[in-house]
Design a protein around this motif. Structure first.
Motif, PDB file in Angstrom:
ATOM      1  N   UNK A  18       0.837  -1.203   0.000  1.00 59.40           N
ATOM      2  CA  UNK A  18       0.000   0.000   0.000  1.00 59.40           C
ATOM      3  C   UNK A  18       0.871   1.252   0.000  1.00 59.40           C
ATOM      4  N   UNK A  19       0.545   2.188  -0.903  1.00 57.75           N
ATOM      5  CA  UNK A  19       1.297   3.434  -1.056  1.00 57.75           C
ATOM      6  C   UNK A  19       0.310   4.588  -1.110  1.00 57.75           C
ATOM      7  N   UNK A  20       0.729   5.746  -0.618  1.00 59.12           N
ATOM      8  CA  UNK A  20      -0.093   6.952  -0.652  1.00 59.12           C
ATOM      9  C   UNK A  20       0.760   8.112  -1.140  1.00 59.12           C
ATOM     10  N   UNK A  21       0.206   8.914  -2.033  1.00 60.83           N
ATOM     11  CA  UNK A  21       0.862  10.146  -2.480  1.00 60.83           C
ATOM     12  C   UNK A  21       0.064  11.336  -1.979  1.00 60.83           C
ATOM     13  N   UNK A  22       0.745  12.322  -1.434  1.00 61.24           N
ATOM     14  CA  UNK A  22       0.080  13.477  -0.849  1.00 61.24           C
ATOM     15  C   UNK A  22       0.765  14.767  -1.278  1.00 61.24           C
ATOM     16  N   UNK A  23      -0.050  15.728  -1.731  1.00 57.47           N
ATOM     17  CA  UNK A  23       0.427  17.093  -1.884  1.00 57.47           C
ATOM     18  C   UNK A  23       0.343  17.750  -0.511  1.00 57.47           C
ATOM     19  N   UNK A  24       1.487  17.913   0.144  1.00 51.10           N
ATOM     20  CA  UNK A  24       1.523  18.630   1.414  1.00 51.10           C
ATOM     21  C   UNK A  24       1.625  20.115   1.084  1.00 51.10           C
ATOM     22  N   UNK A  25       0.490  20.813   1.196  1.00 48.01           N
ATOM     23  CA  UNK A  25       0.435  22.227   0.827  1.00 48.01           C
ATOM     24  C   UNK A  25       0.665  23.139   2.022  1.00 48.01           C
ATOM     25  N   UNK A  26       1.086  22.534   3.145  1.00 48.16           N
ATOM     26  CA  UNK A  26       1.548  23.301   4.302  1.00 48.16           C
ATOM     27  C   UNK A  26       3.065  23.478   4.214  1.00 48.16           C
ATOM     28  N   UNK A  27       3.774  22.356   4.041  1.00 45.62           N
ATOM     29  CA  UNK A  27       5.224  22.411   3.862  1.00 45.62           C
ATOM     30  C   UNK A  27       5.624  22.462   2.395  1.00 45.62           C
ATOM     31  N   UNK A  42       3.500   1.226   3.173  1.00 44.74           N
ATOM     32  CA  UNK A  42       3.172   0.477   4.384  1.00 44.74           C
ATOM     33  C   UNK A  42       4.416  -0.036   5.091  1.00 44.74           C
ATOM     34  N   UNK A  43       5.519  -0.105   4.385  1.00 46.83           N
ATOM     35  CA  UNK A  43       6.781  -0.557   4.981  1.00 46.83           C
ATOM     36  C   UNK A  43       7.391   0.485   5.907  1.00 46.83           C
ATOM     37  N   UNK A  44       6.848   1.698   5.873  1.00 45.51           N
ATOM     38  CA  UNK A  44       7.440   2.807   6.614  1.00 45.51           C
ATOM     39  C   UNK A  44       8.341   3.665   5.759  1.00 45.51           C
ATOM     40  N   UNK A  45       8.605   3.230   4.517  1.00 44.18           N
ATOM     41  CA  UNK A  45       9.434   4.031   3.616  1.00 44.18           C
ATOM     42  C   UNK A  45       8.727   5.341   3.281  1.00 44.18           C
ATOM     43  N   UNK A  98      10.649   8.996  -9.203  1.00 40.53           N
ATOM     44  CA  UNK A  98      11.730   8.638  -8.286  1.00 40.53           C
ATOM     45  C   UNK A  98      11.205   8.404  -6.874  1.00 40.53           C
ATOM     46  N   UNK A  99      10.258   9.256  -6.435  1.00 42.27           N
ATOM     47  CA  UNK A  99       9.697   9.112  -5.089  1.00 42.27           C
ATOM     48  C   UNK A  99       8.900   7.819  -4.957  1.00 42.27           C
ATOM     49  N   UNK A 100       8.058   7.531  -5.954  1.00 42.37           N
ATOM     50  CA  UNK A 100       7.247   6.313  -5.902  1.00 42.37           C
ATOM     51  C   UNK A 100       8.137   5.073  -5.915  1.00 42.37           C
ATOM     52  N   UNK A 101       9.104   5.047  -6.810  1.00 45.61           N
ATOM     53  CA  UNK A 101      10.001   3.890  -6.869  1.00 45.61           C
ATOM     54  C   UNK A 101      10.870   3.802  -5.622  1.00 45.61           C
ATOM     55  N   UNK A 102      11.153   4.946  -5.005  1.00 50.58           N
ATOM     56  CA  UNK A 102      11.965   4.960  -3.795  1.00 50.58           C
ATOM     57  C   UNK A 102      11.286   4.329  -2.599  1.00 50.58           C
TER      58      UNK A 102
END
Length: 319
Positions: free
Chosen positions: A69-78, A86-89, A109-113
């Motif tokens: 399980x993976x989640x992508x988020x636009x953090x518009x605060x930072x 889910x691995x904590x990566x 790069x972020x997703x593959x990372x």
């Protein structure tokens, strides 16, 4: 501490001042949304592809890949794009002035990372000139203050849309952001099939458009600007539009029907300037829905209910 309510809580977001940034953010959401689309089974009306507003920005929510399980988020605060697994990566990069191609590469790069698979359709949808993301190399602006104010506006709009959503027992969509047209939307359904949609939406497969409008709808939403309206605007339309729909009264006084777009419109600036923005917006949502339901002969007695109240179960009515 709770955010203040009322006029001061609704930020100013004049489209002309951040149009370039808005266009960039729109395309970036397409890239992130297409990642969710790639890995999520099809849900009616493309509800599986949307983004959701959060206290920090916008997110795909959980995306279940074969490897986890993976989640992508636009953090518009930072002002960062964050990938989490889910691995904590966790990987992230700064949202800043850059080309769309740069954003594409950094997202991959972020997703593959974090252990994900990044393989998306490589061009935007629902825009007139669908330049492939990898070829869109011109540096685009990023006005962090404007983006933060846009996010603040979404945080004020979403709870009004969600409250409006509770007054309906029939099929109704979540409150979600469609990255194709870059609009926040909530849609009610009559329960009846609709005529086959004519499709023809720029750079959107006809079968996607026709499935999205397979059933009669009354749909309301919010644009930050663009797409024929160069200011932030609330809208409401019906498909198919019943005879007399455009002629029905709609509140508040600032609302109007746009013949070119075939929709009722209400400027965000008018809502923001109101002494009670939430009530003004709710008046628009309810009156334009009623315009669709009355002229379309919806079974309102079976579909409608009282607005929901926190912590109070909805009473049963068995006739």
């Amino acid at each position: 501490m709770n955010a203040p309510r009322g006029k001061a809580a609704w930020p100013s977001i004049p489209y002309g001042e951040w149009a370039g940034t808005c266009a960039a953010l729109h395309l970036w959401t397409q890239i992130v949304g297409k990642y969710r689309l790639t890995h999520t089974p099809w849900v009616n009306h493309s509800w599986h592809a949307t983004l959701y507003v959060t206290p920090r920005g916008m997110t795909t929510g959980p995306v279940h890949e074969p490897g986890g399980c993976i989640c992508l988020t636009f953090d518009l605060v930072d002002h960062r794009l964050v990938a989490e697994a889910e691995t904590g990566a966790r990987e992230s990069f700064a949202l800043e002035a850059m080309g769309v191609a740069d954003f594409l590469d950094r997202t991959r790069t972020a997703v593959e990372g974090v252990g994900g698979t990044f393989d998306i359709h490589g061009a935007p949808n629902e825009v007139a000139e669908a330049v492939p993301f990898a070829d869109d190399t011109d540096r685009r602006p990023y006005d962090a203050d404007a983006v933060a104010r846009y996010h603040g506006a979404l945080l004020r709009i979403v709870p009004v849309f969600e409250t409006f959503r509770t007054g309906f027992l029939g099929k109704v969509s979540p409150v979600h952001l469609f990255w194709g047209s870059f609009d926040l939307a909530v849609t009610r359904f009559s329960g009846r099939l609709a005529p086959l949609h004519p499709a023809g939406i720029p750079n959107l497969p006809d079968d996607v458009a026709q499935e999205a409008y397979s059933h009669e709808v009354s749909s309301a939403g919010f644009w930050p600007g663009g797409g024929g309206v160069d200011e932030p605007m609330f809208y409401s339309y019906a498909y198919p539009a019943p005879d007399g729909f455009a002629d029905r009264p709609a509140g508040p006084d600032a609302a109007r029907f746009d013949d070119g777009l075939g929709e009722f419109l209400l400027p965000y600036a008018e809502v923001r300037a109101s002494d009670d923005p939430e009530a003004m917006l709710m008046s628009f949502l309810q009156s334009t829905y009623e315009a669709a339901a009355k002229t379309g002969n919806w079974d309102r007695a079976a579909l409608e209910c009282e607005t929901g109240v926190p912590g109070v179960p909805r009473p049963l009515h068995r006739g």
